[in-house]
Design an enzyme around this catalytic site. Structure first.
Site, short mmCIF file in Angstrom:
data_model
loop_
_atom_site.label_atom_id
_atom_site.label_comp_id
_atom_site.label_asym_id
_atom_site.label_seq_id
_atom_site.Cartn_x
_atom_site.Cartn_y
_atom_site.Cartn_z
N SER A 52 0.83 -1.21 0.00
CA SER A 52 0.00 0.00 0.00
C SER A 52 0.86 1.26 0.00
O SER A 52 2.03 1.24 0.39
CB SER A 52 -0.92 0.00 1.22
OG SER A 52 -1.69 -1.18 1.25
N1 SAM Z 1 0.07 -4.45 4.15
C1 SAM Z 1 0.70 -5.18 3.09
C2 SAM Z 1 2.12 -4.72 2.85
O1 SAM Z 1 2.63 -3.91 3.64
O2 SAM Z 1 2.73 -5.19 1.87
C3 SAM Z 1 -0.07 -5.08 1.81
C4 SAM Z 1 -1.31 -5.89 1.83
S1 SAM Z 1 -2.05 -6.05 0.26
C5 SAM Z 1 -2.77 -4.48 0.00
C6 SAM Z 1 -3.42 -7.09 0.73
C7 SAM Z 1 -3.05 -8.51 1.03
O3 SAM Z 1 -4.19 -9.17 1.58
C8 SAM Z 1 -2.64 -9.33 -0.18
O4 SAM Z 1 -1.38 -9.87 0.02
C9 SAM Z 1 -3.72 -10.41 -0.26
O5 SAM Z 1 -3.24 -11.64 -0.73
C10 SAM Z 1 -4.14 -10.51 1.19
N2 SAM Z 1 -5.46 -11.11 1.41
C11 SAM Z 1 -6.62 -10.94 0.71
N3 SAM Z 1 -7.60 -11.66 1.27
C12 SAM Z 1 -7.07 -12.31 2.35
C13 SAM Z 1 -7.58 -13.20 3.33
N4 SAM Z 1 -8.85 -13.60 3.35
N5 SAM Z 1 -6.73 -13.64 4.29
C14 SAM Z 1 -5.43 -13.27 4.31
N6 SAM Z 1 -4.89 -12.42 3.40
C15 SAM Z 1 -5.71 -11.95 2.44
#
Ligand code: SAM
Length: 206
Positions: A52
């Site tokens: 993000s």
């Molecule tokens: N905060 C993270 C960083 O600093 O890199 C970025 C997160 S990214 C915007 C969102 C993440 O949520 C992705 O890696 C995605 O695979 C994960 N995600 C989506 N649905 C999920 C779920 N039900 N459980 C765990 N992770 C999930």
């Protein structure tokens, strides 16, 4: 990045700013993108996912009002960048990522950096982590269609849940606080995240 993107937009918690100065964001993105790691936008991290925008990470962590003593659940480990910041700012961090390759990469870098207060697991984070509950703070870094009741139920008294909620293209960032009288919900403004995919999130990937 800290001065122009985070402080300039009104985030002043000294512990939070110090953590952002300390954690090297470029180590969490692939080499070809490292020269853009401190820019004011999200970057791809593979598998259709993103790290993000720095300000959005700061806004969400700031909303958790961390003092250093918290047990924190993070849903969506992604690159592990936000996990490292949480490890600087809280006591015990539990993080869930649904995509194994991202989780493995994040675990490797977090271990290499010496964040031993972090536990990452692969799975559907929309269930939360009942065995480790209750949490003082829960941070969901993917957009949900609504606020999963199951996550509210894993908040400690006084605990805060920060989660983007909306449709697949735009969401609002909500903070839910568990008070003795019930749950207080605040809207912290518009945001855009990739989808939270799972049993209590979006059921489809499209
Ligand atoms: N905060 C993270 C960083 O600093 O890199 C970025 C997160 S990214 C915007 C969102 C993440 O949520 C992705 O890696 C995605 O695979 C994960 N995600 C989506 N649905 C999920 C779920 N039900 N459980 C765990 N992770 C999930």
């Amino acid at each position: 990045m800290v001065k122009d993107q985070i402080e300039a937009r009104g985030i002043h918690d000294p512990r939070l700013l110090e953590a952002f100065r300390k954690v090297p964001r470029h180590l969490f993105v692939e080499e070809a993108l490292q020269n853009q790691a401190y820019e004011d936008y999200p970057l791809p991290i593979g598998d259709g996912q993103t790290i993000s925008q720095p300000y959005m990470v700061a806004l969400m962590i700031d909303a958790l009002q961390l003092t250093g003593k918290e047990k924190i659940l993070e849903i969506g480990t992604g690159s592990g960048y936000q996990t490292a910041l949480l490890a600087e700012l809280g006591e015990e961090i539990y993080s869930i990522e649904r995509i194994p390759s991202l989780a493995h990469r994040a675990i490797t870098i977090l271990n290499r950096m010496g964040y031993y207060n972090v536990t990452v697991k692969i799975g559907d984070g929309t269930f939360g982590w009942p065995e480790k509950a209750p949490f003082d703070a829960i941070i969901v870094s993917a957009g949900a269609p609504d606020i999963p009741e199951i996550l509210k139920g894993q908040l400690a008294e006084g605990g805060r849940l920060v989660i983007p909620v909306g449709n697949s293209s735009v969401q609002n960032l909500f903070r839910v606080t568990r008070t003795p009288e019930g749950f207080k919900t605040e809207n912290l403004g518009a945001c855009t995240f990739v989808k939270l995919i799972g049993r209590y999130g979006w059921r489809n990937h499209a």
